[in-house]
Design a protein around this motif. Structure first.
Motif, PDB file in Angstrom:
ATOM      1  N   LEU A  66     -33.249  20.000  37.591  1.00  0.00           N
ATOM      2  CA  LEU A  66     -34.430  19.516  36.969  1.00  0.00           C
ATOM      3  C   LEU A  66     -33.832  18.493  36.220  1.00  0.00           C
ATOM      4  O   LEU A  66     -34.268  17.216  36.047  1.00  0.00           O
ATOM      5  N   ASP A  67     -32.719  18.712  35.540  1.00  0.00           N
ATOM      6  CA  ASP A  67     -32.204  18.056  34.201  1.00  0.00           C
ATOM      7  C   ASP A  67     -30.968  17.406  34.688  1.00  0.00           C
ATOM      8  O   ASP A  67     -30.084  18.203  35.171  1.00  0.00           O
ATOM      9  N   GLU A  68     -30.920  16.036  34.706  1.00  0.00           N
ATOM     10  CA  GLU A  68     -29.797  15.305  35.339  1.00  0.00           C
ATOM     11  C   GLU A  68     -28.511  15.370  34.294  1.00  0.00           C
ATOM     12  O   GLU A  68     -27.514  15.160  35.081  1.00  0.00           O
ATOM     13  N   ARG A  69     -28.575  15.684  33.198  1.00  0.00           N
ATOM     14  CA  ARG A  69     -27.342  15.874  32.329  1.00  0.00           C
ATOM     15  C   ARG A  69     -26.573  17.208  33.000  1.00  0.00           C
ATOM     16  O   ARG A  69     -25.283  17.031  33.425  1.00  0.00           O
ATOM     17  N   GLY A  70     -27.532  18.371  33.381  1.00  0.00           N
ATOM     18  CA  GLY A  70     -26.492  19.391  34.037  1.00  0.00           C
ATOM     19  C   GLY A  70     -26.288  19.067  35.636  1.00  0.00           C
ATOM     20  O   GLY A  70     -25.357  19.498  36.056  1.00  0.00           O
TER      21      GLY A  70
END
Ligand SMILES: Cc1ncc(C[n+]2csc(CCOP(=O)(O)OP(=O)(O)O)c2C)c(N)n1
Ligand SMILES: [Mg+2]
Length: 578
Positions: A60-64
């Motif tokens: 879901l999270d682009e940073r991860g």
């Protein structure tokens, strides 16, 4: 590969051509975050996963997602693809891009964007994406929206090849991140069903062992090997990324090897684990005349301090990269590779050479033995003694924690350290062991650490010839875990990482207690703005994300949890005194 430009959506046709070529070039992992603008790439990725040509990781999270791609590439030695939608989604990749840039890890971003007519007119979710990452990318291409014109299939193939070459440093010797900014116009996708034969050419995952064994990254230097001659009193320094070459170099030259814990060179007969203390000793560190540096040393002040000292000549060796380690701009020689010459090899066997090496190695062993004795358990000869029982019930200390993790790790395992205190405790005390250790030392951020470790675990355990049959252990501080807690969110149906996160929970950032200012500033101010206390409930976090959880308050709990880790993702919380 046949031209599959037949879906009715130029966006989908282009996406299949592009991803198909990446598969042919040896890319195996694709990390994807959801979004409408990137749907053609996403659906093509899902189709390639369905027919077994890629491993798809949805986050879901682009940073991860960015850090997951980083970890996958660190372990596999080849780039992973990262697909995301337009707008802030792209900016969330920036931390991982910077870490990959500074540590020379290949990564290929496919960032979806609006077509030119929708840019600069305040249309929704639209910013200036090309060039967003500045100097951190090896290549940034702003590709116009495909229109179904003849030649777009060939364009896509050429683009994939350029991106792979640039990311792996094939010709530049400078691996790192690449951004393909891909504009898409309506219709944003159309359904396509492929057979494996549609992506013709070499390889699917099932038959790809040969390709997997030979990483795309070719780091072989083209420049000649720099000959390091005998004479000066020399030490070999190994920082992150140094690898076994540093150990071989030190052994052949008969020089002490001062190898950081995540250097990949912390083993062998010449190893000096307690190098920080010994660099401060006048009869050892004080007498160094030459340093040969491999990799990127970041864990001590003593190494750069020695290099800038008058009378020390430094040679820095790095097979790839364009920015060189150069404390105080004092380094004399930069080389892509180095080897001791005949004079040096002969000098290694001389009485002076042996005395120099022997003093470093023996002094280090004495220091380590003294440190280990302080943490060891007295063993009785008539059953279990009261001291033994007390020792097993004693609360876990930081040295005890890193010693236990080090002891539990074997070559078939993977070990990852977060930034901050525990990696430094380990660096000061663990003995030589030829195991795989990683830490994000490019920028030493406390961000993305969970995702990086998940990537390393997944890449090490999957594929037709898994590189690891063991566990990946991540050793982190509490704030480092909480910073990347979102990366605990795994996707149902995907392979679970065999990952044990060991969190040393001291309620905040105790590394700052070691700053000089901590002794003079007001304690409540230090607490509020540096230590930054937290009271998160780690057990409930683990439960919320579906990770198994354990608490190890004593040495016996710890030993048990480390030797019999849960088969899937798990968190082991270890309370530590501030
Ligand atoms: C992204 C990022 N933000 C801030 C920092 C500065 N920083 C370094 S260590 C640290 C605290 C880490 O605390 P914890 O993980 O609990 O480790 P401890 O020192 O307590 O062992 C911070 C905030 C950093 N390195 N990276
Ligand atoms: Mg902490």
């Amino acid at each position: 590969m046949p031209d599959i430009a037949s879906s009715g959506s130029p966006a989908s046709d282009f996406s299949f051509s592009l991803l198909g070529e990446f598969v042919r070039l040896g890319v195996r992992d694709l990390v994807l975050s959801p979004g409408a603008r990137s749907q053609a790439l996403a659906l093509a990725a899902a189709e390639l996963e369905r027919i077994g040509l890629i491993r798809l990781h949805v986050r879901l999270d682009e940073r991860g997602a960015g850090f997951l791609a980083l970890g996958l590439a660190v372990e596999a030695g080849r780039p992973a693809l990262v697909v995301c939608t337009s707008g802030t989604a792209v900016a969330n990749l920036h931390p991982a891009v910077l870490e990959a840039h500074h540590s020379g890890v290949p990564m290929i971003l496919l960032t979806a964007d609006r077509p030119s007519e929708l840019r600069g007119i305040r249309s929704n979710q639209t910013t200036v994406q090309p060039g967003l990452f500045g100097v951190a990318t090896r290549l940034c291409v702003d590709a116009p929206a495909p229109e179904g014109a003849a030649g777009e299939h060939a364009d896509a193939i050429a683009l994939a090849r350029r991106a792979t070459d640039a990311a792996t440093g094939a010709t530049s010797l400078d691996p790192g991140p690449v951004q393909l900014n891909l504009a898409f116009r309506e219709p944003l996708s159309a359904p396509v069903a492929l057979t494996p034969e549609a992506i013709s050419g070499p390889v699917g995952l099932a038959e790809s062992a040969a390709v997997l064994a030979a990483p795309v990254v070719d780091a072989s230097p083209t420049e000649p090997v720099f000959p390091v001659t005998g004479g000066p009193r020399t030490v070999v320094i190994a920082g992150t990324g140094a690898g076994p070459e540093a150990e071989e170099f030190a052994r052949t030259g008969g020089w002490p090897l001062l190898a950081e814990v995540c250097s990949g060179a912390r083993f062998g007969p010449n190893l000096v684990s307690a190098y920080r203390e010994l660099l401060l000793a006048s009869d050892l560190g004080g007498r160094v005349e030459r340093a040969v540096v491999f990799g990127h040393p970041t864990l001590s002040r003593e190494v750069p301090a020695m290099i800038v000292r008058e009378g020390v000549e430094t040679i820095v060796v790095a097979p790839t990269g364009t920015e060189w380690f150069n404390p105080g701009n004092r380094v004399r020689v930069f080389a892509r590779a180095a080897a001791p010459d005949a004079v040096a090899i002969a000098a290694a066997g001389s009485p002076e050479g042996r005395e120099w090496l022997g003093r470093w190695v023996m002094s280090s062993r004495h220091l380590l033995a003294a440190g280990a004795a302080r943490e060891s358990i007295p063993i009785g000869d008539r059953g279990i003694t009261r001291e033994e029982l007390a020792a097993m019930r004693a609360p876990v200390t930081r040295p005890m924690l890193v010693d236990a993790v080090w002891r539990a790790s074997w070559p078939h395992d993977r070990l990852v350290f977060g930034a901050s205190r525990l990696v430094r405790v380990a660096d000061r005390r663990v003995p030589g062991k030829k195991i795989s250790v990683h830490s994000n030392r490019g920028l030493a951020g406390i961000d993305g650490t969970v995702a990086t470790a998940v990537g390393i675990a997944l890449a090490s355990q999957t594929g037709p010839t898994p590189q690891s049959t063991g566990v990946t252990r991540l050793v982190v501080g509490d704030l480092t875990l909480l910073h990347d807690v979102g990366s605990l969110l795994l996707t149902p149906g995907e392979a679970l990482p065999r990952l044990q996160i060991i969190v040393g929970n001291d309620g905040g950032g105790t590394i700052f207690d070691g700053l000089e200012v901590a002794a003079s500033a007001r304690a409540d101010a230090i607490n509020r703005v540096l230590f930054t206390p937290q009271q998160a409930d780690v057990a409930n976090l683990a439960a919320a994300y579906g990770w198994s959880y354990g608490l190890a308050a004593t040495r016996s709990d710890l030993e048990r949890a480390l030797t019999a880790p849960h088969a899937g993702p798990s968190i082991l919380e270890v309370p530590l005194v501030r």
